[in-house]
Design a protein around this motif. Sequence first.
Motif, PDB file in Angstrom:
ATOM      1  N   CYS A 114     -10.343  -7.805   6.041  1.00 29.34           N
ATOM      2  CA  CYS A 114      -9.801  -9.166   6.040  1.00 29.34           C
ATOM      3  C   CYS A 114      -9.567 -10.112   5.400  1.00 29.34           C
ATOM      4  O   CYS A 114      -9.936 -10.142   4.436  1.00 29.34           O
ATOM      5  N   MET A 115      -9.766 -11.024   6.225  1.00 36.66           N
ATOM      6  CA  MET A 115      -9.315 -12.580   4.740  1.00 36.66           C
ATOM      7  C   MET A 115     -10.779 -12.941   4.214  1.00 36.66           C
ATOM      8  O   MET A 115     -10.446 -13.790   3.379  1.00 36.66           O
TER       9      MET A 115
ATOM     10  N   GLU B 297      -9.320 -11.805   1.015  1.00 34.08           N
ATOM     11  CA  GLU B 297      -8.291 -12.481  -0.580  1.00 34.08           C
ATOM     12  C   GLU B 297      -7.915 -13.121  -0.801  1.00 34.08           C
ATOM     13  O   GLU B 297      -7.595 -13.382  -2.746  1.00 34.08           O
TER      14      GLU B 297
ATOM     15  N   THR C 113      -0.229  -7.107   4.530  1.00 37.13           N
ATOM     16  CA  THR C 113      -1.019  -6.806   5.567  1.00 37.13           C
ATOM     17  C   THR C 113      -2.106  -7.880   6.463  1.00 37.13           C
ATOM     18  O   THR C 113      -2.075  -7.563   7.828  1.00 37.13           O
ATOM     19  N   LEU C 114      -2.576  -8.824   5.404  1.00 37.09           N
ATOM     20  CA  LEU C 114      -3.161 -10.412   6.256  1.00 37.09           C
ATOM     21  C   LEU C 114      -2.286 -11.042   6.786  1.00 37.09           C
ATOM     22  O   LEU C 114      -1.331 -11.727   5.549  1.00 37.09           O
TER      23      LEU C 114
ATOM     24  N   SER D 118      -2.671 -14.467   5.149  1.00 37.24           N
ATOM     25  CA  SER D 118      -2.951 -14.943   4.017  1.00 37.24           C
ATOM     26  C   SER D 118      -1.609 -15.178   3.282  1.00 37.24           C
ATOM     27  O   SER D 118      -0.269 -15.539   3.891  1.00 37.24           O
TER      28      SER D 118
END
Length: 523
Positions: free
Chosen positions: A236-237, A240, A264-265, A268
């Motif tokens: 998930c973010m 990041e 994949t985010l 991002s």
Amino acid sequence: MAHGPLNTASSPVWADLVAAALVGTERRAPALPPADGALGDLLGRLAPGEDQAGALLGVAAAVALYRRAGWLPPLSAAQPFPPCQPDDLPPCSARAGAHLSQMLAGTHAAALPEWLAALSAVGRAVPASLLPALLDHGWAKASLQPLIAPALGARGRWLAGLNPDWDYASGAGAAAAQEDVTLLWETGSPAARLTLLAELRASEPDRARDLLVASWASEKVDDREGFLAALAQGLCMADEPFLEQALNDRSERVRKASADLLATLTESALSGRMVARASQYLRWDADAKPQIEVTLPEEYDKAMQRDGIVRKPARSGMGEKAWWLSQMIEQIPPDAWCKLWDASPSEILKAKMPKEWRDLLLSSWSEAARRHGDQEWLEALIALRRADKKLGELADLLPYLPPARREALTLELLQAYQPLAGDHPALAVLRSLAGPWGHDLSIATLDALRRRFHADDKALRTDWHLRAAMLEFAERMPADLAGQAGAMISDEMRELPYWGGTITQFEELLHFRDEMLRALRES
């Protein structure tokens, strides 16, 4: 009696007895070796008389027995093993254990992953007597390790901690015992720590990431790459910032692994950078007939390197610049092109493309659609491949569709072409589809096989592709079709030249799977 080895200063000297025996009692009279205590008393009663040879043998027998049993082994300074915790899972039935024993011995070993998953599903553990063999099997076959760990129970995890070869399973279950997490993370082997991280990531993703952040600077390159892969679960973010930091790693493999996760985010910063970078090289011209213009990057810069773009091509026949552009497109969510160009996937794919770059664009968009699970793009790519009559490439796309949809499309292919042979477009797709298959597709495949074997043409004898697929089919069809498959197979089919053994193995594997799953459900 004191612990430890014999004191040679006061114990019988074995070498003197051996020397007397070698020289002979006639040339060298045996002398009693010095000894005290009970042994000395015994030797005193065996003093040489007229029968010197008999006395020598008697003394030797007494001394030999004393050497073997007359002292206690030294006490070990090593700490004893920690006691095993009570079992937290009941073992499976003896019948189910017998199936496991067969697979570990090599019979129907292909069914072992399914057996392990089914065992965990029914809340049972591997029988204690089979734990060493299963742990050894997991050491030799790393792909089974994630399935083995949940099936061990407390006894199996305890046993795994006593052998370095089995440490891949020693971390299993530690996430549930909060007091064990920090200790295992700081002192465990790489394999045990990876198991712990994956388990913790499933239950407490933030805590798993925090553990990795705290130790990141001291981790080895190979370990860093593996630990990053564990973060894919629950990505998930919130992950990041750490992954952006990992892009500064000196290892190309670590940078690439981090970039793949960030890509994949869709929100991002890396995704944004990739879109901005790639859009310089692909231009959409929305005139009467839309077309895509392609230019290649001229230079490989440090920003590209940091974002995980590998400099040297991994694909033969592709130039460096084309390779850089391909990697950019693969990282970008394909829907980004729809937003950028205000066009649907079908409109983009139908646009005119430079002939020399069409294959690059299609293969890169296919990879992007697979990575991001974009169903609209996958459907558009499948439609394009079918229109282009490139049915062999469907095996790279269909497995990423939802199960019902991919099986429906495979069923269409299977029924549209006859017979089911090595060059059948559905064969490669069937081999690419993971099990378990649905009943409709499985029954249709059985029927296609029946028709193929009844034909018994010359081409069948050398159809190596179909023969290689048979056991894969037996692994993926629902096991409860074993009876139906057996009824389909005639004695004539079992006796087909070059095929009898393969057909029998197909039938036996289906029956074995059916029996093993029944045994587990009844455990």
